[in-house]
Scaffold this motif. Structure first.
Motif, PDB file in Angstrom:
ATOM      1  N   ALA A  94      -9.578 -11.322  29.831  1.00  0.00           N
ATOM      2  CA  ALA A  94     -10.467 -11.633  30.949  1.00  0.00           C
ATOM      3  C   ALA A  94     -10.972 -13.076  30.851  1.00  0.00           C
ATOM      4  CB  ALA A  94     -11.638 -10.657  30.991  1.00  0.00           C
ATOM      5  N   ASN A  95     -11.296 -13.535  29.651  1.00  0.00           N
ATOM      6  CA  ASN A  95     -11.743 -14.914  29.453  1.00  0.00           C
ATOM      7  C   ASN A  95     -10.628 -15.909  29.788  1.00  0.00           C
ATOM      8  OD1 ASN A  95     -14.316 -14.220  28.718  1.00  0.00           O
ATOM      9  ND2 ASN A  95     -13.899 -14.278  26.512  1.00  0.00           N
ATOM     10  N   LEU A  96      -9.414 -15.562  29.424  1.00  0.00           N
ATOM     11  CA  LEU A  96      -8.275 -16.427  29.717  1.00  0.00           C
ATOM     12  C   LEU A  96      -8.054 -16.537  31.230  1.00  0.00           C
ATOM     13  CD1 LEU A  96      -5.859 -18.072  28.695  1.00  0.00           C
ATOM     14  CD2 LEU A  96      -4.542 -15.954  28.702  1.00  0.00           C
ATOM     15  N   ILE A  97      -8.140 -15.430  31.928  1.00  0.00           N
ATOM     16  CA  ILE A  97      -7.977 -15.447  33.380  1.00  0.00           C
ATOM     17  C   ILE A  97      -9.087 -16.269  34.026  1.00  0.00           C
ATOM     18  CG2 ILE A  97      -8.069 -14.015  35.459  1.00  0.00           C
ATOM     19  CD1 ILE A  97      -6.509 -11.907  33.932  1.00  0.00           C
ATOM     20  N   ALA A  98     -10.329 -16.108  33.592  1.00  0.00           N
ATOM     21  CA  ALA A  98     -11.444 -16.876  34.144  1.00  0.00           C
ATOM     22  C   ALA A  98     -11.255 -18.362  33.876  1.00  0.00           C
ATOM     23  CB  ALA A  98     -12.759 -16.391  33.551  1.00  0.00           C
ATOM     24  N   PHE A  99     -10.777 -18.704  32.694  1.00  0.00           N
ATOM     25  CA  PHE A  99     -10.523 -20.106  32.357  1.00  0.00           C
ATOM     26  C   PHE A  99      -9.446 -20.700  33.258  1.00  0.00           C
ATOM     27  CE2 PHE A  99      -8.085 -23.231  29.872  1.00  0.00           C
ATOM     28  CZ  PHE A  99      -9.076 -24.176  29.675  1.00  0.00           C
ATOM     29  N   GLY A 115      -9.718 -23.722  36.053  1.00  0.00           N
ATOM     30  CA  GLY A 115      -8.787 -24.851  36.000  1.00  0.00           C
ATOM     31  C   GLY A 115      -8.098 -25.083  37.334  1.00  0.00           C
ATOM     32  N   TRP A 116      -7.661 -24.016  37.996  1.00  0.00           N
ATOM     33  CA  TRP A 116      -7.009 -24.149  39.297  1.00  0.00           C
ATOM     34  C   TRP A 116      -7.980 -24.690  40.343  1.00  0.00           C
ATOM     35  CZ3 TRP A 116      -2.204 -24.728  40.075  1.00  0.00           C
ATOM     36  CH2 TRP A 116      -1.268 -24.118  39.264  1.00  0.00           C
ATOM     37  N   ARG A 117      -9.235 -24.223  40.313  1.00  0.00           N
ATOM     38  CA  ARG A 117     -10.230 -24.742  41.264  1.00  0.00           C
ATOM     39  C   ARG A 117     -10.463 -26.235  41.037  1.00  0.00           C
ATOM     40  NH1 ARG A 117     -14.428 -20.822  39.908  1.00  0.00           N
ATOM     41  NH2 ARG A 117     -13.285 -18.919  40.211  1.00  0.00           N
ATOM     42  N   LEU A 118     -10.572 -26.629  39.775  1.00  0.00           N
ATOM     43  CA  LEU A 118     -10.766 -28.044  39.467  1.00  0.00           C
ATOM     44  C   LEU A 118      -9.560 -28.861  39.922  1.00  0.00           C
ATOM     45  CD1 LEU A 118     -12.407 -30.289  38.091  1.00  0.00           C
ATOM     46  CD2 LEU A 118     -11.202 -29.726  35.971  1.00  0.00           C
TER      47      LEU A 118
END
Length: 100
Positions: free
Chosen positions: A15-20, A24-27
């Motif tokens: 879950a942390n990896l997906i949130a990260f 990153g994609w938003r940035l």
């Protein structure tokens, strides 16, 4: 599942990896949108500069051709001094302008 019935650390890490990755994609999207705005502003500035150069080039061409000279002379001759009814003629000499 562990012996006491709770989930192990693997789902939390996933879950942390997906949130990260989502952050990153938003940035990356924001950076790309900012880059597009900068490129667009550069294109507008370049188009404005080219248009200004074209107008200046056309003015120079008109100035040094017969069409521009005839327009200048026609305008100059149409200006009269008023009540006296005569028109002053000016011509360019080596020492400057001479009015006759």
């Amino acid at each position: 599942m562990t012996a006491n019935g709770t989930a192990g650390p693997a789902p939390i890490l996933f879950a942390n990896l997906i949130a990260f990755l989502q952050r990153g994609w938003r940035l990356m999207g924001r950076l790309m949108l900012g880059g597009l705005f900068i490129i667009g502003a550069g294109i507008v500035a370049l188009a404005t500069a080219v248009l200004g150069l074209l107008i200046a080039f056309a003015a120079i061409i008109l100035r040094f051709t017969r069409a521009g000279e005839a327009t200048f002379r026609r305008r100059r001759r149409s200006q009269s001094t008023g009540e006296t009814g005569f028109t002053l003629e000016a011509r360019r000499t080596a020492r400057g302008w001479t009015v006759e």
